[in-house]
Design an enzyme around this catalytic site. Structure first.
Site, PDB file in Angstrom:
ATOM      1  CG  ASP A   9      -0.147   0.009   2.538  1.00 55.17           C
ATOM      2  OD1 ASP A   9       0.887  -0.689   2.617  1.00 55.17           O
ATOM      3  OD2 ASP A   9      -0.563   0.694   3.487  1.00 55.17           O
ATOM      4  CD  GLU A  10      -0.636   4.538   3.365  1.00 54.24           C
ATOM      5  OE1 GLU A  10      -1.619   5.199   3.758  1.00 54.24           O
ATOM      6  OE2 GLU A  10       0.290   4.200   4.128  1.00 54.24           O
ATOM      7  CB  VAL A  11       3.769   2.573  -3.786  1.00 51.72           C
ATOM      8  CG1 VAL A  11       5.171   2.621  -4.379  1.00 51.72           C
ATOM      9  CG2 VAL A  11       3.504   1.207  -3.160  1.00 51.72           C
TER      10      VAL A  11
END
Length: 576
Positions: free
Chosen positions: A222-224
């Protein structure tokens, strides 16, 4: 008589529901006794069909508005629990509890309705060989890992590992050994164009799964935020979405082929992906859809779940029981988290009926830090009431009086304790119970009150009052009597703080090592000490003076200035 009892029960349930709904509409953001209900700041960077990072339209942390849908859920209109698993999330990248504490919490979670535990080991796992530096110097030993796994097994819980695979790799990328794997210099994200980045993750997973085999593995992803920024990625001339998918599919296929395990992945990076991309992911992974507020439909628009229903055989839904109310929060808002859980159950049921959504289960997250570099948020032991309440809510299918009675029993509460999330959203009343962590909750309650009192004195003396301001201190010019009056409580507050230091050290060491204890003291009590020390020093200085100069106090400083100097200064200030 049966009819009368049913009517009376229904009236009682409606009253409880209206009260709790009113709280959640107006009250959950208030934050009883300063428990910091600010929204989380973790914001996912989604990749859309065009391949470029999108402005986030959903967040782990947005504080949502209450809707009629959530009010209906709180009235008990969810008739039964969602089918599938109920996993609770054990985040060990901060405040990792002692093994004996985890052994007791495993049994507690199982009795509250959990069927599994999602363990995010991060640097708490004892890696070996070329991966030894991934481990914290305070990591669990191999024997302790076996005890944790045995505790989960004995409690009847499936143990599912969570290993971040692209973003949130700070614990590796911060070190010289793996710094070359960073994406565009970001210490949080690995470069998906480097085969060594995928090998780092698969090698770590191999060690973890060798120690604790599992039929289900969560690979994060997540959250790249800096996806596709570096020269290597740009030279490949493929979209950021395809860069992401190639990396994630490589790791997922490794897990599936070598270990025969199903793979979970956080969904935020593919919420705007086209169907073809989703179908490639569906071959090897199942998405876990997360949103941490009561208004789930606003954070995750309904069309997202309908699209997933058409592509994935199973989708997992993720509310939270802690770690979603601000990076410095110290006690979870259990009422808000219960509402979040209920909202997901309502949404899941609706999409099941309307679009045939297959639900693998719930993953109830409990973050200990917002990322590797962040300070601690809520510690696990005193957050046990929130964990129990969210699990019971999920198991009962609604936040009913029966669920609250079960929580009362599981938390080993005496008869005089009443658990009323409608009026006590942080469940401070549970500090008088006997669950593992109750004395830590009692300590936190005293801390919350003391922090509120210290802040009130600081605000009154330095911002509201007119005798201990920065001007007074800078010019050593104030009324000693007024200063004494404003700071009369400093002595008792300082004594209370000394007592709280002693209590916190003793209590926290029962649940955590001395490193976590020291970090918590520095994060929460040292600022209070600094405030009181500063106020005491200022008061001592100002009350020691018994003669003062004539006004203006800056006379000697400006006696050679002329009118033009002042007008020029004013003009300069105005232009800025």
């Amino acid at each position: 008589m049966a009819i009368l009892r049913w009517r009376g029960t229904r009236i009682h349930l409606l009253a409880v529901g209206f009260t709790l709904a009113a709280l959640l509409v107006f009250g959950w953001r208030w934050g009883l006794l300063g428990a910091l209900p600010q929204p989380r700041t973790r914001v996912p960077a989604m990749v859309g069909a065009a391949g470029s990072p999108q402005a986030p339209w959903v967040s782990h942390s947005l504080a949502p508005r209450q809707t009629h849908q959530e009010e209906a859920v709180l009235h008990g209109e969810v008739e039964e629990a969602l089918p599938g698993e109920r996993f609770w999330h054990l985040d060990l990248k901060g405040g990792a509890p002692r093994v004996g504490v985890l052994e007791r919490l495993m049994g507690m979670a199982a009795r509250a309705g959990a069927t599994g535990v999602l363990v995010e080991w991060e640097d708490a796992f004892p890696y070996t060989g070329h991966l030894a530096n991934l481990s914290s110097r305070a990591a669990y030993t191999p024997a302790e890992v076996r005890r944790i796994a045995a505790a989960a097994h004995d409690a009847g819980l499936k143990m599912v590992p969570l290993m971040q695979s692209l973003g949130h790799l700070e614990y590796a990328l911060k070190q010289p050994q793996w710094a070359a794997l960073r994406e565009a210099g970001s210490v949080a994200e690995a470069c998906p164009s480097l085969p060594a980045a995928a090998r780092l993750v698969t090698d770590a997973l191999d060690q973890l799964l060798t120690a604790i085999p599992a039929p289900l593995v969560h690979i994060g992803a997540d959250e790249v935020f800096t996806l596709g920024h570096c020269a290597r990625c740009r030279a490949r001339r493929i979209t950021p979405l395809n860069l992401y998918l190639h990396h994630v599919l490589t790791i997922a296929r490794h897990v599936k082929s070598r270990w025969g395990a199903r793979v979970l992945v956080w969904d935020d990076m593919v919420r705007r992906a086209p169907l073809q991309a989703l179908r490639s992911l569906a071959e090897v992974a199942e998405p876990v859809v997360w949103a941490y507020g009561p208004d789930v439909d606003r954070l995750v628009p309904p069309h997202v779940l309908r699209t997933y229903a058409a592509v994935f055989p199973r989708v997992w839904l993720a509310p939270a029981f802690k770690g979603a109310s601000g990076p410095r929060a110290f006690m979870p808002d259990a009422a808000r988290h219960a509402a979040n859980t209920l909202a997901w159950m309502t949404t899941g049921r609706r999409v099941q009926r309307q679009a045939g959504l297959g639900v693998g289960g719930l993953v109830i997250t409990g973050w200990s830090r917002y990322d590797h570099f962040a300070v601690l948020c809520e510690l696990l032991p005193p957050a046990t009431p929130s964990l129990v309440l969210t699990l019971l809510t999920a198991a009962h299918g609604s936040l009913t009086p029966a669920a609250l009675r079960d929580a009362h029993a599981l938390l080993e509460c005496p008869p005089h304790v009443t658990l009323e999330p409608a009026v006590d959203p942080h469940l401070w009343a549970a500090r008088d119970c006997a669950f593992t962590g109750a004395n830590a909750a009692a300590m936190l309650h005293r801390y919350a009150r003391l922090r509120e009192e210290v802040e009130a004195v600081r605000h009154e003396s330095q911002e509201h009052g007119g005798w201990l301001t920065a001007y007074n201190r800078r010019h050593n010019f104030s009324s000693p009597a007024r200063v004494r009056q404003a700071t009369a409580s400093l002595g008792s507050l300082s004594a209370s703080l000394r007592g709280l230091y002693k209590e916190a050290r003793a209590v926290l060491r029962q649940y955590h090592d001395h490193h976590t204890t020291a970090e918590w003291l520095e994060q929460h009590l040292d600022p209070l000490n600094t405030t009181l020390t500063t106020l005491n020093a200022a008061a001592a200085t100002l009350t020691a003076i018994n003669t003062w100069p004539r006004r203006p106090l800056d006379y000697h400083q400006h006696q050679h200035d002329d009118y033009n100097d002042y007008t020029n200064d004013d003009a300069t200030i105005a232009t800025h």
